[in-house]
Design a protein around this motif. Structure first.
Motif, PDB file in Angstrom:
ATOM      1  N   ARG A   1       0.895  -1.300  -0.030  1.00 37.63           N
ATOM      2  CA  ARG A   1      -0.028  -0.202  -0.188  1.00 37.63           C
ATOM      3  C   ARG A   1       0.983   0.993  -0.107  1.00 37.63           C
ATOM      4  O   ARG A   1       2.141   1.200   0.222  1.00 37.63           O
ATOM      5  CB  ARG A   1      -0.889   0.125   1.212  1.00 37.63           C
ATOM      6  N   TRP A   2       0.433   2.484  -0.375  1.00 40.86           N
ATOM      7  CA  TRP A   2       1.053   3.641  -0.408  1.00 40.86           C
ATOM      8  C   TRP A   2       1.468   4.219   0.969  1.00 40.86           C
ATOM      9  O   TRP A   2       0.865   4.191   1.780  1.00 40.86           O
ATOM     10  CB  TRP A   2       0.224   4.830  -1.001  1.00 40.86           C
ATOM     11  N   GLY A   3       3.004   4.376   0.880  1.00 54.15           N
ATOM     12  CA  GLY A   3       3.550   4.675   2.353  1.00 54.15           C
ATOM     13  C   GLY A   3       3.648   3.875   3.415  1.00 54.15           C
ATOM     14  O   GLY A   3       4.113   4.071   4.523  1.00 54.15           O
ATOM     15  N   THR A   4       3.518   2.427   3.014  1.00 52.81           N
ATOM     16  CA  THR A   4       3.544   1.436   4.281  1.00 52.81           C
ATOM     17  C   THR A   4       4.255   0.149   3.521  1.00 52.81           C
ATOM     18  O   THR A   4       4.178  -0.020   2.349  1.00 52.81           O
ATOM     19  CB  THR A   4       2.206   1.010   4.698  1.00 52.81           C
ATOM     20  N   PRO A   5       4.987  -0.565   4.553  1.00 55.13           N
ATOM     21  CA  PRO A   5       5.764  -1.772   4.064  1.00 55.13           C
ATOM     22  C   PRO A   5       4.560  -2.750   3.498  1.00 55.13           C
ATOM     23  O   PRO A   5       3.469  -2.808   4.123  1.00 55.13           O
ATOM     24  CB  PRO A   5       6.333  -2.141   5.173  1.00 55.13           C
ATOM     25  N   PRO A   6       5.018  -3.382   2.783  1.00 51.55           N
ATOM     26  CA  PRO A   6       4.162  -4.683   2.137  1.00 51.55           C
ATOM     27  C   PRO A   6       3.869  -5.715   3.483  1.00 51.55           C
ATOM     28  O   PRO A   6       4.598  -5.879   4.393  1.00 51.55           O
ATOM     29  CB  PRO A   6       4.974  -5.443   1.159  1.00 51.55           C
TER      30      PRO A   6
END
Length: 120
Positions: free
Chosen positions: A101-106
């Motif tokens: 997701r945008w701006g977060t780790p997978p």
């Protein structure tokens, strides 16, 4: 939020076929590896098949040659075609997706599970 919605489970006779589908939806940058797991009563959850975004595939030995995993990246959907089903394939089948997701780790997301019962 990310949701995985599965469909296609049911009751089938030994030797029959079923096709499972799982679509990921929500706020996502990329859906990476997708896979199918299953859990039979009294047993641990096990990986059935996995597929990377670029199409690399692996299967558990017990389903190789009978099951086929595929995916449609445009639809963020993974499929599991199950042929020559056996009673020992009876389990709840879960979809899992590794989502960026945008701006977060997978991280991994799971579907709610769909029951597959193989019985005469």
């Amino acid at each position: 939020q990310v949701q995985l919605v599965e469909s296609g489970g049911g009751l089938v006779q030994p030797g029959g076929s079923l096709r499972l589908s799982c679509q990921a939806s929500g706020s996502m940058f990329s859906v990476r590896t997708m896979g199918w797991y299953r859990q039979a009563p009294g047993k641990e959850r096990e990986l059935v098949a996995g597929i990377s975004r670029d199409g690399r595939i692996n299967y558990v030995d017990s389903v190789r040659g009978r099951f086929t995993i595929s995916r449609d990246n445009a639809k963020n959907t993974v499929y599991l075609q199950m042929n020559s089903l056996k009673s020992e394939d009876t389990a709840v089948y879960y979809c899992k997706a590794d989502v960026q997701r945008w701006g977060t780790p997978p991280r991994d997301y799971w579907g709610q599970g769909t029951q597959v019962t193989v019985s005469s």
